[in-house]
Structure formats: C-alpha cells, structure tokens
Scaffold this motif. Structure first.
Motif, short mmCIF file in Angstrom:
data_model
loop_
_atom_site.label_atom_id
_atom_site.label_comp_id
_atom_site.label_asym_id
_atom_site.label_seq_id
_atom_site.Cartn_x
_atom_site.Cartn_y
_atom_site.Cartn_z
N VAL A 22 0.84 -1.20 0.00
CA VAL A 22 0.00 0.00 0.00
C VAL A 22 0.87 1.25 0.00
O VAL A 22 0.61 2.20 -0.74
N GLN A 23 1.92 1.24 0.80
CA GLN A 23 2.84 2.38 0.85
C GLN A 23 3.45 2.63 -0.53
O GLN A 23 3.54 3.77 -0.98
N ASP A 24 3.85 1.56 -1.21
CA ASP A 24 4.43 1.69 -2.54
C ASP A 24 3.40 2.25 -3.52
O ASP A 24 3.70 3.14 -4.31
N LEU A 25 2.18 1.74 -3.44
CA LEU A 25 1.11 2.22 -4.31
C LEU A 25 0.84 3.70 -4.09
O LEU A 25 0.74 4.48 -5.03
N LEU A 26 0.75 4.10 -2.82
CA LEU A 26 0.43 5.49 -2.50
C LEU A 26 1.58 6.45 -2.80
O LEU A 26 1.35 7.65 -2.96
N SER A 27 2.78 5.94 -2.88
CA SER A 27 3.92 6.82 -3.18
C SER A 27 3.93 7.25 -4.64
O SER A 27 4.66 8.17 -5.01
N GLN A 28 3.11 6.62 -5.46
CA GLN A 28 3.07 6.95 -6.88
C GLN A 28 2.38 8.28 -7.14
O GLN A 28 2.72 8.97 -8.10
N CYS A 29 1.40 8.63 -6.32
CA CYS A 29 0.74 9.93 -6.42
C CYS A 29 -0.10 10.15 -5.17
O CYS A 29 -0.27 9.25 -4.37
N GLY A 30 -0.64 11.35 -5.02
CA GLY A 30 -1.41 11.71 -3.84
C GLY A 30 -2.80 11.10 -3.83
O GLY A 30 -3.30 10.63 -4.85
N THR A 31 -3.43 11.13 -2.67
CA THR A 31 -4.75 10.54 -2.53
C THR A 31 -5.81 11.22 -3.40
O THR A 31 -6.68 10.55 -3.95
N GLU A 32 -5.71 12.53 -3.54
CA GLU A 32 -6.69 13.23 -4.40
C GLU A 32 -6.58 12.77 -5.84
O GLU A 32 -7.60 12.62 -6.53
#
Length: 79
Positions: A22-32
């Motif tokens: 999940v951390q890797d996935l979220l590091s690709q771009c912001g939540t918005e």
C-alpha cells in the motif's frame, strides 16, 4: 521487502507486507489524484455499460468504487 523479526506471527508478517504494498502504491501519487482517477475509471465504465447493455452487478461495481474512494479519503485523514 519486509524482514520479519524472531517469533513474529504469520498474520503480522502478512499485514506488514500488505502495508508495504500500500505504501508503494500510495507513493506513486497523492490521494486526491487516486480519487480523481477512480472516478474517471468509473465514469468510463458507466458509459461503456450503456453500449453493452444491462449488467446485474452494476450496483456491486459502484459499491466497490465507492469503498475505494472512502479508503483513499481515510488515508488522507491519517496523514
């Protein structure tokens, strides 16, 4: 990659590995950006459904997208 400690349970190791993914996935771009992309995908899917006809699982698909959006909104609050 996650390195387990001695005596750590299998469940704990699995959760740590999920967390890293999940951390890797979220590091690709912001939540918005994730939320905007999810709604773009869902919009395209909805338009496509008009072309192919009735889908008895359409409400389940919406619920899945909605839950993903809520997931990203919760992550934003955690930050």
């Amino acid at each position: 990659m996650y390195t387990p400690t001695n005596g750590e349970s299998t469940d704990s190791q699995q959760l740590a590995n999920y967390g890293l993914l999940v951390q890797d996935l979220l590091s690709q771009c912001g939540t918005e950006e994730w939320i905007d992309d999810l709604w773009s995908i869902y919009t395209g899917y909805s338009i496509y459904q008009k072309e192919v006809g009735y889908n008895p699982r359409l409400s389940e698909t919406f619920t899945t997208f909605k839950e993903l959006v809520f997931f990203f909104q919760k992550l934003e609050k955690i930050k």
